[in-house]
Design an enzyme around this catalytic site. Structure first.
Site, PDB file in Angstrom:
ATOM      1  N   TYR A  47      -4.944   5.443  -9.086  1.00 44.71           N
ATOM      2  CA  TYR A  47      -6.154   4.692  -8.700  1.00 44.71           C
ATOM      3  C   TYR A  47      -7.351   5.148  -9.522  1.00 44.71           C
ATOM      4  CZ  TYR A  47      -3.882   2.412  -4.759  1.00 44.71           C
ATOM      5  OH  TYR A  47      -3.064   1.617  -4.000  1.00 44.71           O
ATOM      6  N   CYS A  60       0.826  -1.215   0.000  1.00 40.00           N
ATOM      7  CA  CYS A  60       0.000   0.000   0.000  1.00 40.00           C
ATOM      8  C   CYS A  60       0.864   1.271   0.000  1.00 40.00           C
ATOM      9  CB  CYS A  60      -0.888  -0.025   1.234  1.00 40.00           C
ATOM     10  SG  CYS A  60      -1.827   1.489   1.470  1.00 40.00           S
TER      11      CYS A  60
HETATM   12  N1  LIG Z   1      -7.852   5.234   4.270  1.00 39.24           N
HETATM   13  C1  LIG Z   1      -7.822   5.571   2.865  1.00 39.24           C
HETATM   14  C2  LIG Z   1      -6.541   5.197   2.198  1.00 39.24           C
HETATM   15  C3  LIG Z   1      -5.911   3.910   2.583  1.00 39.24           C
HETATM   16  C4  LIG Z   1      -6.188   2.833   1.574  1.00 39.24           C
HETATM   17  O1  LIG Z   1      -6.877   3.026   0.568  1.00 39.24           O
HETATM   18  N2  LIG Z   1      -5.645   1.654   1.831  1.00 39.24           N
HETATM   19  C5  LIG Z   1      -5.898   0.513   0.983  1.00 39.24           C
HETATM   20  C6  LIG Z   1      -4.627  -0.170   0.580  1.00 39.24           C
HETATM   21  S1  LIG Z   1      -3.649   0.822  -0.512  1.00 39.24           S
HETATM   22  C7  LIG Z   1      -6.700  -0.489   1.776  1.00 39.24           C
HETATM   23  O2  LIG Z   1      -6.357  -0.788   2.907  1.00 39.24           O
HETATM   24  N3  LIG Z   1      -7.757  -1.018   1.200  1.00 39.24           N
HETATM   25  C8  LIG Z   1      -8.567  -2.009   1.843  1.00 39.24           C
HETATM   26  C9  LIG Z   1      -9.831  -2.276   1.078  1.00 39.24           C
HETATM   27  O3  LIG Z   1     -10.133  -1.536   0.167  1.00 39.24           O
HETATM   28  O4  LIG Z   1     -10.512  -3.234   1.439  1.00 39.24           O
HETATM   29  C10 LIG Z   1      -9.035   5.052   2.159  1.00 39.24           C
HETATM   30  O5  LIG Z   1      -9.878   4.504   2.841  1.00 39.24           O
HETATM   31  O6  LIG Z   1      -9.180   5.240   0.967  1.00 39.24           O
END
Ligand SMILES: N[C@@H](CCC(=O)N[C@@H](CS)C(=O)NCC(=O)O)C(=O)O
Length: 304
Positions: free
Chosen positions: A172, A45
């Site tokens: 993204y 990540c």
């Molecule tokens: N907290 C932010 C950024 C953190 C984020 O996107 N982390 C990703 C990994 S890069 C994640 O943990 N995703 C878990 C999921 O989508 O289930 C969000 O919710 O967009």
């Protein structure tokens, strides 16, 4: 859990639910203390990557513990291989639900768990690094860099806003776009911004000021993933990072430093991206390449 929150085909990132602040003094009820807070990360990540870089640079590795999740998410989200040595949980979701049983969002890394109150205090990724920089100063190593110098904050915040929107989150927006138009819009903005950064970094070693700052820490995780994940998996393929003379040399310059190199795990990165988004890569096959010479001389020592 809907990874693909979209509005007219455009990817929209969810708001961060947990936004408590750890402070240098006890005013927040969450004082900065050693051996109290635990950081949960995935090496895949990019938002988690920046927290690992800052923790390493500032000498906080003995102050804030880390648990690394498995690069492949299963149907319950991030899994902790072998269970978390501190809390005993096997999935990150358990910490989210222990803190807020009604939580219905995605269980994301990076996040910080407080071992004293037994709750998740923040998953607010932009705040985590600045908190380490400004609230944990009593525990920084001797000679730790000032990554967020007061006088440079406006300039750092300004470039961070551009880099976040067009580059960090831009990849993204391209990869998760559900319409041709949304995809092209994101890709065009991404490469226009990379072109601009290329020009800026042809004249100077760092994005802001004359030394490493939070701005560089935030750009690096996207650049280091670019050719191995975003170029193919997210279709960000107008150019590769290695086609940019200065951006590529800048990435190698940072990669040569232990805090960047030791926190970069391209195996986790590739397995995560290619293995976790079946709507983009249904076979789950992880490409072998590209072959990248990270140790080629960067030649940037004389730039200011
Ligand atoms: N907290 C932010 C950024 C953190 C984020 O996107 N982390 C990703 C990994 S890069 C994640 O943990 N995703 C878990 C999921 O989508 O289930 C969000 O919710 O967009």
């Amino acid at each position: 859990m809907d990874m693909l929150n979209t509005v007219s085909g455009r990817f929209v990132r969810q708001a961060n639910r947990f936004t408590e602040k750890i402070t240098a003094d006890a005013s927040s009820g969450l004082p900065a203390e050693p051996d109290r807070y635990l950081l949960y990360v995935s090496y895949a990540c990019p938002w988690a990557h920046r927290t690992l870089i800052v923790r390493h640079l500032l000498g906080l590795r003995d102050v804030i513990g880390v648990t690394v999740v498995d690069p492949i998410r299963d149907e319950r989200g991030w899994r902790i291989p072998g269970g978390d040595p501190v809390t005993g949980v096997t999935h990150l979701s358990e910490l989210y639900l222990a803190t807020d049983p009604s939580f219905e969002g995605r269980y994301t890394v990076p996040c910080i768990w407080d071992t004293v109150t037994g709750r998740l205090v923040t998953n607010d990724f932009p705040a985590i690094t600045t908190m380490m920089e400004t609230q944990f100063t009593a525990y920084h190593r001797e000679d730790a860099p000032d990554l967020y110098p007061v006088g440079l904050r406006p300039a750092i915040d300004e470039i961070n806003a551009l880099v976040y929107d067009s580059v960090n989150n831009g990849v993204y927006k391209a990869g998760f776009a559900r319409s041709q138009e949304a995809y092209e819009e994101a890709v065009d903005r991404l490469f226009a911004t990379l072109d601009l950064l290329e020009e800026r970094l042809s004249r100077r070693r760092y994005l802001v000021g004359e030394s490493l700052t939070e701005a560089d820490v935030r750009l690096f995780p996207t650049l280091v993933r670019f050719d191995s994940a975003y170029h193919g998996h997210f279709k960000c393929n107008l150019r590769r990072l290695v086609d940019y003379e200065h951006l590529w040399a800048y990435t190698r310059d940072l990669y040569a430093r232990p805090a960047f190199r030791e926190t970069t795990d391209l195996d986790h990165i590739k397995r995560h991206y290619y293995g976790t988004h079946p709507h983009i890569n249904p076979s789950g096959i992880v490409p072998k390449g590209p072959l990248i010479d990270w140790d080629a001389p960067h030649g940037r020592d004389d730039l200011r």
